[in-house]
Design a protein around this motif. Sequence first.
Motif, PDB file in Angstrom:
ATOM      1  N   THR A 149     -29.576 -21.170  11.831  1.00 33.19           N
ATOM      2  CA  THR A 149     -28.711 -21.436  10.655  1.00 33.19           C
ATOM      3  C   THR A 149     -27.166 -21.381  11.022  1.00 33.19           C
ATOM      4  O   THR A 149     -26.725 -22.432  10.596  1.00 33.19           O
ATOM      5  N   SER A 150     -27.041 -20.490  11.652  1.00 35.71           N
ATOM      6  CA  SER A 150     -25.464 -20.579  12.113  1.00 35.71           C
ATOM      7  C   SER A 150     -25.025 -21.900  12.865  1.00 35.71           C
ATOM      8  O   SER A 150     -24.029 -22.601  12.265  1.00 35.71           O
ATOM      9  N   ILE A 151     -25.712 -22.296  13.749  1.00 35.54           N
ATOM     10  CA  ILE A 151     -25.419 -23.468  14.440  1.00 35.54           C
ATOM     11  C   ILE A 151     -25.529 -24.752  13.561  1.00 35.54           C
ATOM     12  O   ILE A 151     -24.735 -25.705  13.500  1.00 35.54           O
ATOM     13  N   ALA A 152     -26.687 -24.658  12.705  1.00 33.11           N
ATOM     14  CA  ALA A 152     -27.040 -25.701  11.813  1.00 33.11           C
ATOM     15  C   ALA A 152     -25.779 -26.092  10.900  1.00 33.11           C
ATOM     16  O   ALA A 152     -25.524 -27.064  10.407  1.00 33.11           O
ATOM     17  N   LEU A 153     -25.527 -24.809  10.251  1.00 35.71           N
ATOM     18  CA  LEU A 153     -24.163 -25.005   9.452  1.00 35.71           C
ATOM     19  C   LEU A 153     -22.877 -25.665  10.264  1.00 35.71           C
ATOM     20  O   LEU A 153     -22.254 -26.550   9.292  1.00 35.71           O
ATOM     21  N   ILE A 154     -22.664 -25.195  11.228  1.00 29.63           N
ATOM     22  CA  ILE A 154     -21.665 -25.905  12.047  1.00 29.63           C
ATOM     23  C   ILE A 154     -21.703 -27.424  12.135  1.00 29.63           C
ATOM     24  O   ILE A 154     -20.909 -28.340  11.974  1.00 29.63           O
ATOM     25  N   LEU A 155     -22.995 -27.701  12.521  1.00 30.47           N
ATOM     26  CA  LEU A 155     -23.434 -29.277  12.636  1.00 30.47           C
ATOM     27  C   LEU A 155     -23.400 -29.725  11.513  1.00 30.47           C
ATOM     28  O   LEU A 155     -22.699 -31.021  11.455  1.00 30.47           O
ATOM     29  N   ALA A 156     -23.600 -29.247  10.231  1.00 33.07           N
ATOM     30  CA  ALA A 156     -23.606 -29.963   9.131  1.00 33.07           C
ATOM     31  C   ALA A 156     -22.118 -30.089   8.697  1.00 33.07           C
ATOM     32  O   ALA A 156     -21.771 -31.078   8.182  1.00 33.07           O
ATOM     33  N   ILE A 157     -21.293 -29.148   8.727  1.00 32.83           N
ATOM     34  CA  ILE A 157     -19.895 -29.294   8.466  1.00 32.83           C
ATOM     35  C   ILE A 157     -19.260 -30.400   9.430  1.00 32.83           C
ATOM     36  O   ILE A 157     -18.466 -30.949   8.590  1.00 32.83           O
ATOM     37  N   THR A 158     -19.469 -30.305  10.488  1.00 38.89           N
ATOM     38  CA  THR A 158     -18.712 -31.445  11.464  1.00 38.89           C
ATOM     39  C   THR A 158     -19.237 -32.794  11.188  1.00 38.89           C
ATOM     40  O   THR A 158     -18.517 -33.913  11.301  1.00 38.89           O
ATOM     41  N   GLY A 159     -20.399 -33.001  10.558  1.00 39.67           N
ATOM     42  CA  GLY A 159     -20.961 -34.148  10.284  1.00 39.67           C
ATOM     43  C   GLY A 159     -20.259 -34.677   9.008  1.00 39.67           C
ATOM     44  O   GLY A 159     -20.008 -35.800   8.973  1.00 39.67           O
ATOM     45  N   LEU A 160     -20.337 -33.721   8.094  1.00 38.57           N
ATOM     46  CA  LEU A 160     -19.535 -34.006   6.744  1.00 38.57           C
ATOM     47  C   LEU A 160     -18.303 -34.560   7.082  1.00 38.57           C
ATOM     48  O   LEU A 160     -17.632 -35.516   6.443  1.00 38.57           O
ATOM     49  N   ALA A 161     -17.477 -34.046   8.046  1.00 41.59           N
ATOM     50  CA  ALA A 161     -15.908 -34.086   8.470  1.00 41.59           C
ATOM     51  C   ALA A 161     -15.955 -35.623   8.941  1.00 41.59           C
ATOM     52  O   ALA A 161     -14.959 -36.338   8.835  1.00 41.59           O
TER      53      ALA A 161
END
Length: 387
Positions: free
Chosen positions: A195-207
């Motif tokens: 979860t924690s890493i996936a949220l980081i990957l998701a936010i950076t992807g949206l950026a």
Amino acid sequence: MSPIKKVILFCHRWLGLISGLVVFIVSITGCIFCFQDEIQDAMYSYRHVNTKGEYLQPSRLVANVKKQYPKGSPDYIYYYGVNRPAGVLTNMGKDGFEYVFLNPYTGEITHHEKPQTNFFIIVEYIHLYLLLPPAIGKWVVGVSVIIFMVIMITGLILWWPKRKSDRKRSFTIKWGGRWLRVNYDLHNVLGFYATSIALILAITGLAIAFEPVSKAIYKVANLGTNVKNEVVEPKSDSLKRAGVSDKPVIDIAFSYARKHAPDAQMFLIHNDPSVAGAIGVGAYAKSMHYSHANGWEFDKYNGKLLKAYIYDKKSPGLKLTEMNYDIHVGQILGLPGKIIAFLVSLICASLPVTGFIIWLGKRKKPRGKKVKVAVHRKTHKKQLAAV
């Protein structure tokens, strides 16, 4: 289960069904793209050159490309590293772009291709746009990623054990159980760890896909403020278009960057016509890494330095946004980071599958089946005798 958790479970299931296919595709393509540099380095000899003295000036590389593609506009020049080729991205107008690779020491063209024919560029476009028109695809992917973030958070709330005695069991997969139980554990336990890493990957992807997200990260890291020097684009002095040097401005820019960043391993130069009056050059600390960079902007008409972006003087927000790509693919931590990003992306791809199996299993459970009541034989005999 409390009414609140029932609502959360309902949202978790149906949001998962809505976004599952897109999340699966985006996650699988993310897995593949994590190691695209390593895979291409192993497959293609043109991605390596022998070191021979000093780099040629960018104007020499551009001239060689222009001989091959006289109608092209070589707008971007890349020096990827000491043992790597230079690349020139050439705008061919209606024919799209041509990516030309050269030996940066001799100027010899070693390879050329249309970016859209490269397997990993195709993977990247699937990852970003699902091969749909970018204006549509980025929204389909973006909304699905936001839904996935909600799913991860609701899943964590549903999974979290109430009692301390249940935690050990909840953190491990019961491999010896029935396959449905193993599937259930894979969904919950792996989902928790990712979860924690996936949220980081998701936010950076949206950026990467949405500029407002990138700007929001910049502002949050800068505690709500914009640094004027960083957000204002440099402009040419239109009254001084006469050249002050016989050298091409791209050579002036490159020489300046090499002098002021002697330890940089990679240089990227842009001469994009859409950027009004400026030629930019970035000097990157590590080859194929896009963070920890110094940058300069020069007047494209007279070579005057307009603006400098020195890494040590950059705001936390600018440093963080420039790290975005390296964080997204995991290379901010080197090879271990890429492995982590790969594994987390693989887990994210598995979650829609294991979640769908759980949902399907619950739907197939027989309903209204009579429950057998066990009656002790002695008690039964006594009841019969009483009758």
